[in-house]
Design a protein around this motif. Structure first.
Motif, PDB file in Angstrom:
ATOM      1  N   GLY A  19       0.785  -1.145   0.128  1.00  0.00           N
ATOM      2  CA  GLY A  19      -0.081   0.045  -0.046  1.00  0.00           C
ATOM      3  C   GLY A  19       0.727   1.223   0.014  1.00  0.00           C
ATOM      4  N   VAL A  20       2.023   1.351  -0.454  1.00  0.00           N
ATOM      5  CA  VAL A  20       2.910   2.308  -0.707  1.00  0.00           C
ATOM      6  C   VAL A  20       2.425   3.385  -1.834  1.00  0.00           C
ATOM      7  CG1 VAL A  20       5.173   3.081  -1.283  1.00  0.00           C
ATOM      8  CG2 VAL A  20       5.154   0.958   0.291  1.00  0.00           C
ATOM      9  N   THR A  21       2.184   4.687  -1.416  1.00  0.00           N
ATOM     10  CA  THR A  21       1.632   5.465  -2.483  1.00  0.00           C
ATOM     11  C   THR A  21       2.659   6.711  -2.763  1.00  0.00           C
ATOM     12  OG1 THR A  21       0.751   6.593  -0.751  1.00  0.00           O
ATOM     13  CG2 THR A  21      -1.027   4.970  -1.539  1.00  0.00           C
ATOM     14  N   THR A  22       3.788   6.805  -2.086  1.00  0.00           N
ATOM     15  CA  THR A  22       4.454   8.044  -2.350  1.00  0.00           C
ATOM     16  C   THR A  22       5.985   7.560  -2.534  1.00  0.00           C
ATOM     17  OG1 THR A  22       5.178   8.332   0.076  1.00  0.00           O
ATOM     18  CG2 THR A  22       3.024   9.648  -0.950  1.00  0.00           C
ATOM     19  N   GLY A  38       4.717  -3.086  -1.577  1.00  0.00           N
ATOM     20  CA  GLY A  38       3.745  -3.257  -2.408  1.00  0.00           C
ATOM     21  C   GLY A  38       3.071  -2.069  -3.076  1.00  0.00           C
ATOM     22  N   ILE A  39       2.658  -2.019  -4.470  1.00  0.00           N
ATOM     23  CA  ILE A  39       2.253  -0.903  -4.884  1.00  0.00           C
ATOM     24  C   ILE A  39       0.873  -1.295  -5.451  1.00  0.00           C
ATOM     25  CG2 ILE A  39       2.089   0.874  -6.796  1.00  0.00           C
ATOM     26  CD1 ILE A  39       4.424   1.387  -4.551  1.00  0.00           C
ATOM     27  N   ASN A  40      -0.212  -0.590  -5.045  1.00  0.00           N
ATOM     28  CA  ASN A  40      -1.631  -1.197  -5.445  1.00  0.00           C
ATOM     29  C   ASN A  40      -2.215  -0.482  -6.733  1.00  0.00           C
ATOM     30  OD1 ASN A  40      -4.328  -2.059  -5.444  1.00  0.00           O
ATOM     31  ND2 ASN A  40      -4.270  -2.434  -3.356  1.00  0.00           N
ATOM     32  N   VAL A  66      12.529  -5.486  -3.170  1.00  0.00           N
ATOM     33  CA  VAL A  66      11.844  -6.085  -4.107  1.00  0.00           C
ATOM     34  C   VAL A  66      10.472  -5.438  -4.459  1.00  0.00           C
ATOM     35  CG1 VAL A  66      10.467  -8.340  -4.545  1.00  0.00           C
ATOM     36  CG2 VAL A  66      12.710  -8.386  -3.387  1.00  0.00           C
ATOM     37  N   ARG A  67       9.953  -5.072  -5.609  1.00  0.00           N
ATOM     38  CA  ARG A  67       8.996  -4.244  -5.856  1.00  0.00           C
ATOM     39  C   ARG A  67       7.889  -5.037  -6.482  1.00  0.00           C
ATOM     40  NH1 ARG A  67      12.102  -1.459 -10.732  1.00  0.00           N
ATOM     41  NH2 ARG A  67      12.612  -3.752 -10.625  1.00  0.00           N
ATOM     42  N   VAL A  68       6.985  -5.017  -5.719  1.00  0.00           N
ATOM     43  CA  VAL A  68       5.407  -5.913  -5.962  1.00  0.00           C
ATOM     44  C   VAL A  68       4.350  -5.033  -6.518  1.00  0.00           C
ATOM     45  CG1 VAL A  68       3.940  -7.797  -5.128  1.00  0.00           C
ATOM     46  CG2 VAL A  68       6.345  -7.618  -4.279  1.00  0.00           C
ATOM     47  N   GLY A  69       3.950  -5.328  -7.583  1.00  0.00           N
ATOM     48  CA  GLY A  69       2.697  -4.705  -8.230  1.00  0.00           C
ATOM     49  C   GLY A  69       1.410  -5.643  -7.829  1.00  0.00           C
ATOM     50  N   VAL A  70       0.283  -4.919  -7.239  1.00  0.00           N
ATOM     51  CA  VAL A  70      -0.908  -5.675  -6.814  1.00  0.00           C
ATOM     52  C   VAL A  70      -1.881  -5.332  -7.882  1.00  0.00           C
ATOM     53  CG1 VAL A  70      -2.517  -5.958  -4.850  1.00  0.00           C
ATOM     54  CG2 VAL A  70       0.035  -5.343  -4.321  1.00  0.00           C
ATOM     55  N   PHE A  71      -2.496  -6.303  -8.368  1.00  0.00           N
ATOM     56  CA  PHE A  71      -3.600  -6.205  -9.338  1.00  0.00           C
ATOM     57  C   PHE A  71      -4.800  -6.957  -9.238  1.00  0.00           C
ATOM     58  CE2 PHE A  71       0.739  -6.097 -11.176  1.00  0.00           C
ATOM     59  CZ  PHE A  71       0.706  -4.950 -11.929  1.00  0.00           C
ATOM     60  N   VAL A  72      -5.760  -6.333  -9.272  1.00  0.00           N
ATOM     61  CA  VAL A  72      -7.254  -7.020  -9.345  1.00  0.00           C
ATOM     62  C   VAL A  72      -7.942  -7.330 -10.421  1.00  0.00           C
ATOM     63  CG1 VAL A  72      -9.416  -7.079  -8.135  1.00  0.00           C
ATOM     64  CG2 VAL A  72      -7.243  -6.355  -6.852  1.00  0.00           C
ATOM     65  N   ASN A  73      -8.046  -8.475 -10.852  1.00  0.00           N
ATOM     66  CA  ASN A  73      -8.874  -8.769 -12.250  1.00  0.00           C
ATOM     67  C   ASN A  73      -8.336  -7.677 -13.306  1.00  0.00           C
ATOM     68  OD1 ASN A  73     -10.197 -10.752 -10.731  1.00  0.00           O
ATOM     69  ND2 ASN A  73     -12.063  -9.201  -9.970  1.00  0.00           N
ATOM     70  N   ASP A 193       2.732  -9.896   5.041  1.00  0.00           N
ATOM     71  CA  ASP A 193       2.360  -8.779   4.227  1.00  0.00           C
ATOM     72  C   ASP A 193       1.502  -7.904   5.140  1.00  0.00           C
ATOM     73  OD1 ASP A 193       0.342  -7.648   2.026  1.00  0.00           O
ATOM     74  OD2 ASP A 193       1.886  -8.659   0.944  1.00  0.00           O
ATOM     75  N   VAL A 194       2.009  -6.730   5.285  1.00  0.00           N
ATOM     76  CA  VAL A 194       1.183  -5.768   6.148  1.00  0.00           C
ATOM     77  C   VAL A 194       0.945  -4.346   5.234  1.00  0.00           C
ATOM     78  CG1 VAL A 194       1.293  -4.433   8.277  1.00  0.00           C
ATOM     79  CG2 VAL A 194       2.282  -6.552   7.914  1.00  0.00           C
ATOM     80  N   ALA A 195      -0.261  -3.997   5.235  1.00  0.00           N
ATOM     81  CA  ALA A 195      -0.662  -2.706   4.798  1.00  0.00           C
ATOM     82  C   ALA A 195      -1.253  -1.758   6.002  1.00  0.00           C
ATOM     83  CB  ALA A 195      -1.836  -2.666   3.731  1.00  0.00           C
ATOM     84  N   SER A 196      -2.361  -2.010   6.391  1.00  0.00           N
ATOM     85  CA  SER A 196      -3.093  -1.259   7.303  1.00  0.00           C
ATOM     86  C   SER A 196      -2.243  -1.148   8.684  1.00  0.00           C
ATOM     87  CB  SER A 196      -4.440  -1.546   7.660  1.00  0.00           C
ATOM     88  OG  SER A 196      -4.735  -2.849   8.004  1.00  0.00           O
ATOM     89  N   GLY A 197      -1.526  -2.088   9.233  1.00  0.00           N
ATOM     90  CA  GLY A 197      -0.793  -2.499  10.131  1.00  0.00           C
ATOM     91  C   GLY A 197       0.426  -1.708  10.108  1.00  0.00           C
TER      92      GLY A 197
END
Length: 221
Positions: A19-22, A38-40, A66-73, A193-197
């Motif tokens: 959930g990194v945004t900047t 992770g980048i959403n 390590v740069r992970v791109g998160v994709f949904v459908n 794997d942690v976003a909100s936490g």
């Protein structure tokens, strides 16, 4: 050992901050030696960032994390393009993708993580069918994608790890500075794997929390 192999090594637990945004948050994670971010890229996510905005700073970080791109459908063209152009190192599929969806990635030998929402042992039946580089286990939440912030029965994660000892398993869902040590000690996943936490508000990282997560992992190893 490469960054990617070290991050996904089932023998020891590492950390992925999602959930990194900047750019500033991404560079700070590198400074703290967090193994993966992770980048959403799902437009409906509250942590969404467009590929156009993310590409410049992700390219700057090549070889540092390590740069992970998160994709949904997503149309597979997007993750394929970002992988092949070196913008991301790993694609993560967090939607309703079926095993057929992953064929182009398997054929091209491109690394990907498949997220699986865990409701019961029945949720785990087809894990091997994806041919994934790694599996991410999250709470079952129909229609809610990209992570819920809720935990699930970690005994089911332990079963997957026991059944597929060579398959890296990432544990997600409701992991915080409070329970991270227990998660590592009890489950022994390849990574948390942690976003909100790891944030003060959606998309804004709290680096005191990130460092507390790192410390918790080290204590439990």
């Amino acid at each position: 050992m490469s960054l990617q192999k070290s991050f996904l090594d089932p023998a020891t637990t590492s950390l992925k901050v999602c959930g990194v945004t900047t750019p500033a948050d991404a560079h700070k994670l590198v400074e703290l030696r967090v193994p993966a971010l992770g980048i959403n890229f799902w437009p409906n996510s509250k942590r969404y960032i467009s590929p156009d905005l993310a590409t410049p700073f992700l390219k700057e970080l090549a070889g540092d994390i390590v740069r992970v791109g998160v994709f949904v459908n997503a149309d597979p063209e997007l993750p394929l393009r970002l992988l092949e152009s070196g913008v991301i190192d790993i694609a993560q599929f967090h939607g309703d993708e079926e095993p057929d969806y992953t064929v182009p990635f398997r054929d091209a030998q491109l690394p990907f993580i498949k997220a699986v929402g865990v409701k019961s042992s029945d949720s785990l039946t087809h894990i091997a069918d994806y041919g994934a580089t790694a599996i991410l286990l999250d709470a079952h939440a129909p229609g809610v994608y990209g992570g819920t912030g809720d935990a699930f029965d970690w005994n089911l994660a332990k079963k997957v790890i026991a059944d597929y000892p060579q398959l890296p398993v990432l544990l997600a869902g409701g992991i915080t500075t409070i329970n991270a040590e227990s998660a590592v000690h009890d489950v022994r996943p390849a990574a948390l794997d942690v976003a909100s936490g790891s944030e003060s508000e959606p998309g804004v990282k709290d680096f005191d929390k990130v460092q507390a997560l790192q410390s918790a992992i080290l204590r439990a190893r």
